[in-house]
Design an enzyme around this catalytic site. Structure first.
Site, mmCIF file in Angstrom:
data_model
loop_
_atom_site.group_PDB
_atom_site.id
_atom_site.type_symbol
_atom_site.label_atom_id
_atom_site.label_comp_id
_atom_site.label_asym_id
_atom_site.label_seq_id
_atom_site.Cartn_x
_atom_site.Cartn_y
_atom_site.Cartn_z
ATOM 1 N N ARG A 83 -3.999 -3.920 -1.149
ATOM 2 C CA ARG A 83 -3.083 -3.309 -2.200
ATOM 3 C C ARG A 83 -2.474 -2.047 -2.130
ATOM 4 O O ARG A 83 -2.628 -1.313 -0.751
ATOM 5 C CB ARG A 83 -4.189 -2.976 -3.276
ATOM 6 C CG ARG A 83 -4.862 -4.469 -3.912
ATOM 7 C CD ARG A 83 -5.990 -4.219 -4.867
ATOM 8 N NE ARG A 83 -7.005 -3.932 -3.855
ATOM 9 C CZ ARG A 83 -8.411 -4.236 -4.206
ATOM 10 N NH1 ARG A 83 -8.563 -4.975 -5.002
ATOM 11 N NH2 ARG A 83 -9.173 -4.239 -3.193
ATOM 12 N N ASP A 84 -1.546 -1.753 -2.713
ATOM 13 C CA ASP A 84 -0.592 -0.538 -2.594
ATOM 14 C C ASP A 84 -1.429 0.554 -3.206
ATOM 15 O O ASP A 84 -0.711 1.044 -4.182
ATOM 16 C CB ASP A 84 0.820 -0.994 -3.295
ATOM 17 C CG ASP A 84 1.826 0.321 -2.888
ATOM 18 O OD1 ASP A 84 1.447 1.192 -2.018
ATOM 19 O OD2 ASP A 84 2.891 0.522 -3.673
ATOM 20 N N SER A 85 -2.679 0.658 -2.618
ATOM 21 C CA SER A 85 -3.403 1.848 -3.269
ATOM 22 C C SER A 85 -3.951 2.686 -2.224
ATOM 23 O O SER A 85 -5.183 2.962 -2.199
ATOM 24 C CB SER A 85 -4.520 1.461 -4.274
ATOM 25 O OG SER A 85 -3.910 0.522 -5.279
ATOM 26 N N LYS A 146 -3.158 6.743 -4.505
ATOM 27 C CA LYS A 146 -2.233 6.720 -5.603
ATOM 28 C C LYS A 146 -2.398 5.148 -6.189
ATOM 29 O O LYS A 146 -2.906 4.274 -5.390
ATOM 30 C CB LYS A 146 -0.731 7.089 -5.271
ATOM 31 C CG LYS A 146 -0.353 6.029 -4.272
ATOM 32 C CD LYS A 146 0.346 5.006 -4.670
ATOM 33 C CE LYS A 146 0.553 3.668 -3.541
ATOM 34 N NZ LYS A 146 2.014 3.423 -3.285
ATOM 35 N N ASN A 148 0.384 1.725 -7.419
ATOM 36 C CA ASN A 148 1.924 1.647 -7.548
ATOM 37 C C ASN A 148 2.311 2.012 -8.772
ATOM 38 O O ASN A 148 1.660 1.800 -9.818
ATOM 39 C CB ASN A 148 1.695 -0.054 -7.162
ATOM 40 C CG ASN A 148 3.398 -0.470 -7.136
ATOM 41 O OD1 ASN A 148 3.940 -0.736 -8.306
ATOM 42 N ND2 ASN A 148 3.922 -0.340 -6.074
#
Ligand code: SPV
Ligand code: MG
Length: 567
Positions: A83-85, A146, A148
Site C-alpha cells: 500500500r501507498d502508506s 502518510k 494516499n
C-alpha cells in the site's frame, strides 16, 4: 552549492523564456538532469511529467517523448505489491529509483511523501537523491506514515513551521545546486479550504521551495484554477489532474500552471493489460491466441539493450569468442504449411521459443557470440537480439551457397556454419568445436534410425575409416562422399547440417567459393560444395549418435517439441 537559475528571493518568479533557457543550458550543460527539471518548472510553457514506477516504465516514458518522470509513491508501492502508506521503506524506494535513474536519461522528480520523517530524514533523503542523480523531490505537508491523498478522508496536516523546517533542511542539504524541492500542499485534500492552502503556499515559498504542488481530489479543476488565479505565479505551480481528468489541458496553460503530472497512468495501464492476458491464458490453457497481442521477447531485448551487451562481450571476452557462426535461415519451409505463412520455419515456436533462438542460445553457451543469420523469406520476422543479419532477397530462386555468399564477409577465420532449422543437444556442438581438423562436419552414425525423410533428400555421408570412429582417434575420419545418391551399403552416416571451417581450411573454403561460376553460386547446395572440397582437402567427420533433429515437416516439428523437453 552551485548557481541556481531563476532563484526566487521575493515575490514572483522570473520565468525564463526558451531563448534564455538555451543560453542557460549552454552554461550549465544539457546533460544535467536537475537543471532540466528546474528549467521545466521555470519556463513559460507548460511541461509534463509522466509516472513511472520501475526501470522498464522509466524507459517507456523516455521513448514516448516525455521530458521528465514522476516517480510516483503510489506507482512504486503498487508495483511492489504494497500500500501507498509508507509500507515500503525509504531505502527500498531509493533502490527502485536507482534502477529508474540508470534506465533513463530523463530528469526524475521523486514523490517523496512526507520526506519520511522530520527535517533530519529530509536532509539525509536529499543528500542520497543528489548522489543518485535524481533531479528533485516533492514533499507533502502531512505526517509520517502518510496515506494516499485519493484514499479516505483522514489526512492530518503538518504544522506549517515544522514543514517549513523540512523544506529549509532539504534546501540546505542538496549537493547539486540545480536540485529542486517541490512543496506539496494538502490543505484542499484535507478539506481545510483555499485560505489555508494559500497561507501554506506562501510559507513554503518563503522557506525556499522551488515550486508548490497544489493537490485536489475534486472532479472539476475549479479549486485548482482558483488557487492559480490568486497565487499569480509567485512561484511555479505543479498540479496532478487525476480526478479532474476531463479538463482540457488548455485550461491549465491559461492558468499559468508550470508542470502537469500524469501521476499513475502507466501502473494502471499495466495492471489492466497484465490481468487481461493472465485471465485469457488461464482460461485457454494455451498461448496461441495471445501471442500476437503482446510484445515479442525481441522487443524486451531491444528495450533493455541486449545488443549493447553483445557488442561489449565481443569487445571484452577473451579466447573462445573468436569462433563465429553463420546460420542459413533464408528458406520458407513450405512443407510446414500455414505455420510459415507469416514467418520462416526457423522462427516457428518450439516450446515457447523459436527454433532460431534455441540455436542461437546453444551457440552462445558454447562461447560462439558473433552470429550472422542469413535471412530471406519473411525476413522481418527474424528479430532476435544478439545476432546480426544479412539478407538473401533472391532466396526464392537461389540455393544455400548463394545464401552463404551473402555472409562471405562474416566468415572470419573460424566459423561454424549451420542450417537454421536444426536442433541438437549441447554436447554435439561442444564435440564439433573440440574436434581436430580445419574443415569438420558433424555426422550422425545412427542415420538408419531416422526414417523420416526419403534417402535422396538426405545428406548421406561415406567416410573413409568409419570402422575406427569409436576409439580415441589421432585424427578424425575423412569425408569421402556426401549426397543423396549414395548406395545405402556405403553410407556411414548423415550430415546434420552443422560444420566448422577454420585456419587454412577457411582460406581454401573461401577460395572455392570465389572460384564458383555465376550459375554454381546461385544454385549449389552446401553438400555439393563439401563434395568439391573433399576432393582436394581433408574434410573431417565428427561422428555423433543421434541427439539432433531438423525440422522440415509437421511431424518433425512434433518431434522437435518433444526433443526440446530433453536435456
Ligand atoms: C502519487 O502519484 O503517488 C501521488 C499523487 O502522490 S496521488 O496519488 O494523487 O496522491
Ligand atoms: Mg504519492
Amino acid at each position: 552549492m552551485g548557481t541556481r537559475i531563476g532563484a526566487i528571493p521575493g515575490d514572483g518568479f522570473a520565468a525564463i523564456d526558451e531563448a534564455g533557457a538555451s543560453r542557460e543550458s549552454l552554461l550549465c550543460g544539457t546533460e544535467d538532469r536537475a537543471f532540466k527539471l528546474r528549467h521545466m518548472l521555470l519556463k513559460r510553457s507548460l511541461s509534463f511529467l509522466m509516472e513511472a514506477h520501475n526501470g522498464i516504465s522509466a524507459k517507456i516514458v523516455e521513448e514516448s517523448g516525455f521530458e521528465g518522470i514522476w516517480a510516483s509513491s503510489l506507482g512504486i508501492a503498487t508495483a511492489l505489491g504494497v500500500r501507498d502508506s509508507n509500507e515500503a521503506s525509504w531505502t527500498q524506494v531509493l533502490e527502485v529509483l536507482e534502477f529508474m535513474s540508470d534506465a533513463t536519461s530523463l530528469p526524475i522528480l521523486l514523490d517523496g511523501d512526507t520526506g519520511y520523517g522530520n527535517f533530519n530524514n529530509v536532509r539525509r533523503l536529499v543528500r542520497k537523491l543528489c548522489q543518485r542523480g535524481i533531479a528533485g523531490v516533492c514533499i507533502e505537508d502531512k505526517l509520517f506514515p502518510k496515506t494516499n491523498s485519493l484514499a479516505g478522508e483522514a489526512h492530518d496536516l503538518a504544522d506549517i513551521d515544522e514543514f517549513c523546517g523540512r523544506i529549509k533542511a532539504g534546501k540546505d542539504s542538496q549537493t547539486d545546486g540545480q536540485f529542486s524541492i517541490v512543496a506539496r500542499i494538502e490543505a484542499l485534500i484535507a478539506g481545510r479550504g483555499m485560505h489555508e492552502a494559500l497561507r501554506r503556499a506562501e510559507a513554503y515559498h518563503r522557506a525556499g521551495a522551488d515550486a508548490v504542488l497544489i493537490h485536489s481530489k475534486k472532479t472539476t479543476p475549479a479549486e485548482i484554477l482558483e488557487f492559480a488565479e490568486i497565487w499569480q505565479n509567485r512561484c511555479p505551480v505543479v498540479i496532478v489532474p487525476t480526478t479532474y481528468h476531463a479538463t482540457p489541458t488548455q485550461a491549465f496553460r491559461k492558468a499559468g500552471i508550470s508542470v502537469v503530472i500524469w501521476a499513475n497512468h502507466l501502473i494502471r495501464a499495466a495492471i489492466g493489460a497484465m490481468r487481461a492476458i493472465a485471465e485469457r491464458i488461464q482460461r485457454d490453457q494455451c498461448l496461441h491466441q495471445v501471442e500476437g497481442e503482446i510484445v515479442g521477447v525481441g522487443e524486451i531485448f531491444r528495450i533493455v539493450g541486449n545488443a549493447e551487451l553483445e557488442e561489449a562481450a565481443r569487445h571484452y571476452l577473451p579466447a573462445g569468442a573468436a569462433t563465429r557462426a553463420i546460420i542459413l535461415a533464408a528458406s520458407q519451409g513450405r512443407e510446414l504449411g500455414r505455420l510459415t505463412d507469416n514467418r520462416p520455419k526457423c522462427m516457428i515456436d518450439v516450446h515457447g521459443q523459436p527454433l532460431l533462438r534455441r540455436l542461437v542460445a546453444a551457440l552462445n553457451s558454447a562461447g560462439v557470440r558473433h552470429i550472422t543469420v542469413v535471412r530471406g523469406y519473411r525476413k522481418e520476422a527474424i528479430d532476435l537480439a544478439g545476432i546480426s543479419v544479412v539478407d538473401n532477397d533472391d532466396y526464392a530462386s537461389t540455393g544455400e551457397v548463394a545464401s552463404l555468399m551473402h555472409g562471405f564477409d562474416r566468415l572470419g577465420e573460424d566459423c561454424v556454419i549451420v542450417y537454421g532449422d536444426v536442433l541438437f543437444r549441447r554436447y554435439v556442438l561442444d564435440g564439433l568445436l573440440a574436434t581436430e581438423g580445419e574443415i569438420i562436419i558433424t555426422v550422425d552414425r545412427l542415420w538408419r534410425q531416422n526414417p523420416r525423410a526419403r534417402l535422396e533428400d538426405r545428406d548421406l555421408v561415406q567416410s573413409g575409416d568409419e570402422a575406427e570412429y569409436d576409439g580415441p582417434l589421432e585424427s578424425p575420419p575423412l569425408l569421402a562422399r556426401i549426397g543423396g545418391d549414395l548406395d545405402p551399403s556405403d553410407v556411414t552416416g548423415e550430415w546434420i547440417g552443422l560444420m566448422r571451417v577454420r585456419g587454412a581450411g577457411m582460406v581454401a573454403f573461401k577460395q572455392e567459393l570465389q572460384a564458383l561460376d555465376e550459375g554454381e553460386r546461385r544454385h549449389l547446395d552446401v553438400p555439393a560444395l563439401l563434395q568439391r572440397l573433399a576432393r582436394r582437402l581433408p574434410v573431417h567427420v565428427h561422428y555423433v549418435a543421434g541427439d539432433w533433429i531438423d525440422v522440415d515437416t509437421i511431424r518433425d516439428l512434433a518431434d522437435a517439441r518433444n526433443f526440446s523437453r530433453g536435456p
